[in-house]
Motif scaffolding. Sequence first.
Motif, PDB file in Angstrom:
ATOM      1  N   MET A 165      -0.227   1.589 -14.254  1.00 40.90           N
ATOM      2  CA  MET A 165      -0.080   0.573 -13.225  1.00 40.90           C
ATOM      3  C   MET A 165      -0.129   1.247 -11.862  1.00 40.90           C
ATOM      4  O   MET A 165       0.356   2.366 -11.705  1.00 40.90           O
ATOM      5  CB  MET A 165       1.248  -0.157 -13.423  1.00 40.90           C
ATOM      6  N   GLY A 166      -0.687   0.556 -10.896  1.00 38.28           N
ATOM      7  CA  GLY A 166      -0.741   1.066  -9.534  1.00 38.28           C
ATOM      8  C   GLY A 166       0.629   1.114  -8.896  1.00 38.28           C
ATOM      9  O   GLY A 166       1.586   0.508  -9.369  1.00 38.28           O
ATOM     10  N   GLU A 167       0.725   1.816  -7.787  1.00 40.27           N
ATOM     11  CA  GLU A 167       2.021   1.982  -7.136  1.00 40.27           C
ATOM     12  C   GLU A 167       2.340   0.879  -6.124  1.00 40.27           C
ATOM     13  O   GLU A 167       3.395   0.891  -5.513  1.00 40.27           O
ATOM     14  CB  GLU A 167       2.084   3.340  -6.455  1.00 40.27           C
ATOM     15  N   TRP A 168       1.417  -0.077  -5.951  1.00 44.72           N
ATOM     16  CA  TRP A 168       1.621  -1.167  -4.994  1.00 44.72           C
ATOM     17  C   TRP A 168       1.657  -2.517  -5.701  1.00 44.72           C
ATOM     18  O   TRP A 168       0.920  -2.752  -6.650  1.00 44.72           O
ATOM     19  CB  TRP A 168       0.495  -1.193  -3.958  1.00 44.72           C
ATOM     20  N   ALA A 169       2.506  -3.411  -5.186  1.00 36.77           N
ATOM     21  CA  ALA A 169       2.534  -4.811  -5.600  1.00 36.77           C
ATOM     22  C   ALA A 169       2.173  -5.653  -4.382  1.00 36.77           C
ATOM     23  O   ALA A 169       2.631  -5.375  -3.268  1.00 36.77           O
ATOM     24  CB  ALA A 169       3.915  -5.207  -6.109  1.00 36.77           C
ATOM     25  N   ASN A 194       5.844   0.096  -4.121  1.00 39.29           N
ATOM     26  CA  ASN A 194       5.616  -0.232  -2.718  1.00 39.29           C
ATOM     27  C   ASN A 194       5.090  -1.659  -2.694  1.00 39.29           C
ATOM     28  O   ASN A 194       4.470  -2.103  -3.666  1.00 39.29           O
ATOM     29  CB  ASN A 194       4.596   0.730  -2.115  1.00 39.29           C
ATOM     30  N   THR A 195       5.318  -2.358  -1.605  1.00 41.63           N
ATOM     31  CA  THR A 195       4.923  -3.762  -1.582  1.00 41.63           C
ATOM     32  C   THR A 195       4.055  -4.099  -0.369  1.00 41.63           C
ATOM     33  O   THR A 195       4.225  -3.538   0.706  1.00 41.63           O
ATOM     34  CB  THR A 195       6.157  -4.693  -1.576  1.00 41.63           C
ATOM     35  N   GLU A 253      -8.845  -8.344   2.334  1.00 41.29           N
ATOM     36  CA  GLU A 253      -9.542  -7.323   1.562  1.00 41.29           C
ATOM     37  C   GLU A 253      -9.549  -5.982   2.300  1.00 41.29           C
ATOM     38  O   GLU A 253      -9.263  -4.929   1.706  1.00 41.29           O
ATOM     39  CB  GLU A 253     -10.969  -7.762   1.265  1.00 41.29           C
ATOM     40  N   LYS A 254      -9.846  -5.998   3.584  1.00 40.48           N
ATOM     41  CA  LYS A 254      -9.858  -4.761   4.378  1.00 40.48           C
ATOM     42  C   LYS A 254      -8.473  -4.119   4.426  1.00 40.48           C
ATOM     43  O   LYS A 254      -8.338  -2.896   4.336  1.00 40.48           O
ATOM     44  CB  LYS A 254     -10.347  -5.043   5.800  1.00 40.48           C
ATOM     45  N   SER A 255      -7.448  -4.930   4.548  1.00 43.49           N
ATOM     46  CA  SER A 255      -6.078  -4.407   4.628  1.00 43.49           C
ATOM     47  C   SER A 255      -5.614  -3.787   3.312  1.00 43.49           C
ATOM     48  O   SER A 255      -4.726  -2.942   3.309  1.00 43.49           O
ATOM     49  CB  SER A 255      -5.115  -5.521   5.039  1.00 43.49           C
ATOM     50  N   LEU A 256      -6.206  -4.229   2.212  1.00 44.79           N
ATOM     51  CA  LEU A 256      -5.807  -3.718   0.893  1.00 44.79           C
ATOM     52  C   LEU A 256      -6.644  -2.524   0.434  1.00 44.79           C
ATOM     53  O   LEU A 256      -6.325  -1.911  -0.585  1.00 44.79           O
ATOM     54  CB  LEU A 256      -5.894  -4.835  -0.154  1.00 44.79           C
ATOM     55  N   ILE A 266      -3.323  -1.069  -6.505  1.00 37.83           N
ATOM     56  CA  ILE A 266      -2.523  -2.279  -6.734  1.00 37.83           C
ATOM     57  C   ILE A 266      -2.340  -2.499  -8.232  1.00 37.83           C
ATOM     58  O   ILE A 266      -3.308  -2.583  -8.977  1.00 37.83           O
ATOM     59  CB  ILE A 266      -3.191  -3.502  -6.079  1.00 37.83           C
ATOM     60  N   GLY A 267      -1.083  -2.592  -8.638  1.00 36.88           N
ATOM     61  CA  GLY A 267      -0.765  -2.803 -10.041  1.00 36.88           C
ATOM     62  C   GLY A 267      -0.328  -4.221 -10.358  1.00 36.88           C
ATOM     63  O   GLY A 267      -0.477  -4.684 -11.481  1.00 36.88           O
TER      64      GLY A 267
END
Length: 111
Positions: A1-5, A28-29, A71-74, A79-80
């Motif tokens: 899983m990724g480290e971001w939600a 991280n969120t 999309e650009k900000s992500l 992302i998990g």
Amino acid sequence: MGEWAVITGAGDGIGKAYSFELAKRGLNTVLISRTLETLRKVASEIEKATGRNVKIIQADFTKNNIYDDIEKSLQGLEIGILVNNVGMLHNPHPCCFLNGSKEDEVNIVLQ
């Protein structure tokens, strides 16, 4: 899983609660909501309480031109989890959900 939600509707209520819980569990969120000042306040609370990184994105989901900015900000984030909690009505007039017209449908494809 990724480290971001990523949590939409993160400024209040269930979205805010998800944001705190996921940060407490080590993620991280990314908080997405309409009101920038509320996002800043919630982000600060989460960072102080959990020590996790928090990124905010102001977006009004009643508008159609927000998705390129999101999309650009992500970009570059692993992302998990996505919690799609943004509060949206399918029709501005009271009606049964299943009786809504096809014009009320919004199709979003995330690539």
